[in-house]
Scaffold this active site. Structure first.
Site, mmCIF file in Angstrom:
data_model
loop_
_atom_site.group_PDB
_atom_site.id
_atom_site.type_symbol
_atom_site.label_atom_id
_atom_site.label_comp_id
_atom_site.label_asym_id
_atom_site.label_seq_id
_atom_site.Cartn_x
_atom_site.Cartn_y
_atom_site.Cartn_z
ATOM 1 N N GLU A 50 -10.238 5.136 6.119
ATOM 2 C CA GLU A 50 -8.780 5.210 6.005
ATOM 3 C C GLU A 50 -8.416 5.051 4.537
ATOM 4 O O GLU A 50 -8.940 4.169 3.854
ATOM 5 C CB GLU A 50 -8.102 4.106 6.821
ATOM 6 N N ASP A 61 2.567 -4.210 4.889
ATOM 7 C CA ASP A 61 1.388 -4.620 4.130
ATOM 8 C C ASP A 61 1.540 -6.028 3.574
ATOM 9 O O ASP A 61 2.608 -6.420 3.108
ATOM 10 C CB ASP A 61 1.129 -3.653 2.974
#
Length: 278
Positions: A50, A61
């Protein structure tokens, strides 16, 4: 249409083991070092890679991945540069699946049709777009499927049985189960709870279920791999990269090896899960 992701999981099923999935931010800490790291990951044991698309407002995040995105943006990384980097990777590796992960805004600005054309040409296999719910499938999910790319959905501990069918309806490639509620890197995954959650999701789909968030050690990776179709590790690899940088946040001679060494240890943890289960 069979994608590299489909092929990889078919291979892993024959081997009787789970996937080791790595995440790193494109262009972190600079484009050249980032490409060198990504090229090293399959040799270290990564089954699927990824790659994060740097974005200025990455709401899901944690601090480590946010810092990685800032380093990448400061180094001049763009979505165009990300696709170019994947194209360079494909010159050496035509079999390891590559999934782009990020947010819709950069794709929207780039232009959906152009993005899908360029992503396919670069060798991208799938997309994870964390801020596009199923209700917005017409924006990117359906066009991506028509372009031959897998569109991978996130399921979370709060995704109940009523919501799951909508989440899974147009999902392909694999399902990404977020093992904790919160941002990346914020807690450790509970492998026992993960096993129950994966079982529940599998009652709704025949797709592989990979588990991410909170996996930082080979032992943790093994525990997750014993209970799912794949263990996704991101923040721990980003932390290893960050720790290898100099005082100015620049790559050192040990940066690539620091990430590759941790990836190899994590990969061994995932592979040992099959042995433990036999």
């Amino acid at each position: 249409m069979t994608t590299r992701i489909d092929t990889r999981f078919a291979e892993l099923r024959k081997q009787g083991r789970s996937a080791f999935v790595t995440f790193l931010m494109a262009g972190d800490p600079d484009p050249a070092t980032s490409l060198a790291i990504i090229k090293a990951l399959p040799r270290a044991g990564a089954d699927i890679i990824e790659i994060g698309m740097p974005f200025t407002d990455p709401m899901a995040d944690g601090p480590a991945v946010q810092a990685a995105g800032r380093r990448a943006l400061d180094a001049g990384m763009t979505l165009t540069g990300t696709l170019r980097m994947i194209g360079e990777f494909r010159k050496d590796d035509d079999s390891t699946p590559v999934v782009l992960m990020g947010y819709y805004n950069p794709v929207y600005i780039y232009g959906v049709e152009k993005f899908l054309d360029d992503a396919r040409a670069a060798g991208v296999d799938g997309l994870i777009v964390v801020d596009l719910p199923p209700e917005e499938d017409s924006e990117l999910c359906i066009p991506a499927m028509k372009a031959g790319l897998n569109f991978i959905r996130l399921a979370t501990p709060t995704t109940d049985d009523k919501r799951l069918p909508a989440v899974l309806a147009n999902t392909s490639g694999f399902v990404y189960y977020v093992s904790i509620t919160g941002i990346t890197g914020s807690a450790a995954a509970d492998s026992t709870a993960v096993g129950a959650a994966v079982g529940r999701i599998k009652r709704h789909t025949s797709l592989p279920v990979c588990v991410g968030f909170g996996i930082r050690t080979p032992d943790a990776a093994r525990g997750i791999a014993e209970r799912s179709d794949g263990a996704v590790v991101g923040s721990a690899l980003v932390d290893a990269l960050s720790a290898s940088l100099d005082a100015e946040g620049k790559a050192t001679s040990g940066t690539v090896q620091a990430v590759a060494s941790l990836a190899a240890a994590l990969a061994e943890g995932v592979r040992s899960a099959r042995q433990a289960a036999e």
